[in-house]
Design a protein around this motif. Sequence first.
Motif, PDB file in Angstrom:
ATOM      1  N   TYR A  19       0.830  -1.207   0.000  1.00 37.58           N
ATOM      2  CA  TYR A  19       0.000   0.000   0.000  1.00 37.58           C
ATOM      3  C   TYR A  19       0.866   1.260   0.000  1.00 37.58           C
ATOM      4  N   GLU A  22       2.302   2.641  -3.546  1.00 40.54           N
ATOM      5  CA  GLU A  22       1.332   3.064  -4.565  1.00 40.54           C
ATOM      6  C   GLU A  22       2.049   3.732  -5.733  1.00 40.54           C
ATOM      7  N   PRO A 525      -1.432  -1.602  -4.838  1.00 34.20           N
ATOM      8  CA  PRO A 525      -2.794  -1.060  -4.911  1.00 34.20           C
ATOM      9  C   PRO A 525      -2.807   0.457  -5.062  1.00 34.20           C
ATOM     10  N   ASP A 527      -5.645   3.975  -5.034  1.00 35.85           N
ATOM     11  CA  ASP A 527      -6.964   4.368  -4.567  1.00 35.85           C
ATOM     12  C   ASP A 527      -7.297   5.774  -5.047  1.00 35.85           C
ATOM     13  N   GLY A 531      -8.288   7.039   0.073  1.00 37.27           N
ATOM     14  CA  GLY A 531      -8.695   5.653   0.211  1.00 37.27           C
ATOM     15  C   GLY A 531      -9.801   5.432   1.205  1.00 37.27           C
ATOM     16  N   SER A 602      -9.403   0.256  -2.912  1.00 45.41           N
ATOM     17  CA  SER A 602      -8.170   0.315  -3.700  1.00 45.41           C
ATOM     18  C   SER A 602      -8.188  -0.821  -4.701  1.00 45.41           C
TER      19      SER A 602
END
Length: 631
Positions: A19, A22, A525, A527, A531, A602
């Motif tokens: 995460y 990103e 991921p 988003d 998020g 996400s």
Amino acid sequence: MPLQKLQFRPGINTDITSYSNEGGWVDGDKIRFRLGYPEKIGGWAKYAASTFLGACRSLHNWIALDGSNYLGIGTHLKYYIDEGGSFNDITPVRSTSAAGALTFSASNGSAVITVTHTNHGAVLNDFVTISGASGLGGAITAAILNAEHQVTQVISSSQYEITVSVNANALDTGNGGSSVVGEYQINVGLNSQIGGTGWGAGTFGRGSWGSSAPGGLTTTTQIRIWTNDNFGEDLLINPRDSGIYYWDKGSGLSSRAVELSTLSGATSVPQICKQVLVSDADRHVIAFGCDPIGASSSAPQGSGVQDPLLIRFSSQENAVDWWPTSTNTAGDLIIGSGSTFVQAVETKREILVWTDKSLQSLRFIGPPFTFGLQQLASNITIMGPNAAVGTEDTVFWMGIDNFYTYAGQTKQLECPVKDHVFNDFNFSQVEKVYGGINSEYSEVIWLYPSETNSLANGGTGENDRYVIFNYKDETWYYGTLDRSAWIDRGTRPYPIASQDGYLYNHEFEYDADGLPMSSFVESSPMDIGDGDKFSLVTKVIPDMTFDGSGALSSPQATFTLQARTNPGANYSSSSSGTTIRTASSPVEEYTEQLNLRVRGRSFSIKIDSSAAGTKWKLGSPRVDIRPDGRR
């Protein structure tokens, strides 16, 4: 909302959470990054249909004066020279018996032959070529005995067994006659590092018969590693911690390498060393981790007592003259840091020399000292004797927990996949690490054994992983690959790697020796906003190209969207309170858009392909993504 363009940083990063990464890539296999974008690597095909014996740990390419293109292949059992796909055995001979020193006995119904030879010196899997034998009277004929055989069991210092192609019968009561001669090749090496104590620590027959490790101490017996370099069009080879051998091109590919000390004019040639290298700029033969000079200038060999930090060099332009005099340039140096020599690599400016904890620079300085030695770095590590590799004037190597480079100064490389490599690394087989260059793509590749594939876990214990550093773009990526050695294309059209008795041309089309080759890359991921809201993806413009795929293939890849509700969710298994959605669709040459629907806080993308003949490259996909409710 308009389509949103997805752009990712090149290279894979696994050392931070997915995460937190990103906009980056988190996993992949059989892919590289070129011009910032992921693409499938080239495939491979067998170089030749013929095979060789043993696990290859060394490859060396050179061209003779008549244009012959040779490839030296050192395995744990033998040494070969390849020319045109034919593997010629030039393994040196250790000893040749007197006529009549060998006798045979056979048992009715068995293909096992017992050979009696006092103080034969053979170890398990050694090779002996028998000549002058007569048949044993029945099925075991002279033609069966007079051939090369591999030792299948060592019974004692005076007996061993071989296995022939037919079973003996009741008439096989002879002993082979009085003219039998046995020609023994040098003892084979180990294929895996072995640690242990007492009797059996190491290969049977190392040292006195049935002896234990000295003082009952734990020992680690190293695998057979060869170093090789050409002296003109001839070849120098050295099995690590053994002697130096010389193959004369003029004698032909049917001749074996011989001990360097047996050549005319030999003086004080090292009997044992860890690596042999020819200094290209000044034409000295250099032995690392060797024995000192012999007792006198007339002795053809050195003392035989190995000093793991001693460097010796022959006289200039003379591979056999190692006794220092006022009229030649032979001499020696002692490395002042570390406990043992590990590896040496030649660059344009110098020869870099690694011990177990330092890096030294060996340079030609001319008479009277010939070479000078200077420490470049201390408190560094190197994984093994093949872990360093150079390209032009830059050298890269794998340490025990880091990667390094030297281009005038030593620097630790920032490696975002370090945890991935070293957290699944078989440290009991560090000597199998093999560094190579793929210059066409500005890549350094390290082949290494994973703990997942260790013998303890039911695997082979061999190299099954690779990690690559692109030194032009300074990006990292990794994957799975079973290869024991690698050499850049050089004077041949493709890089060559070895595995299971075969050589393979790499970067050859896009299949795995005629079978479809799977490849994939997966992003971290992404988003919308922070998020905290759900989003809906409904359409994807894949932006992929299949240019270069096989003319008769139907290139295809699969584009997958993976959505999750929480940052810590694992895509492979739903966790409590987490909803995971995936949507996949094939992408072909003329696919313009994909209608996919996934919801989540996400999402990530994954491209994978296992279609035959497929080459793919990903550009900048676009997605139709908008805020959405949870239901």
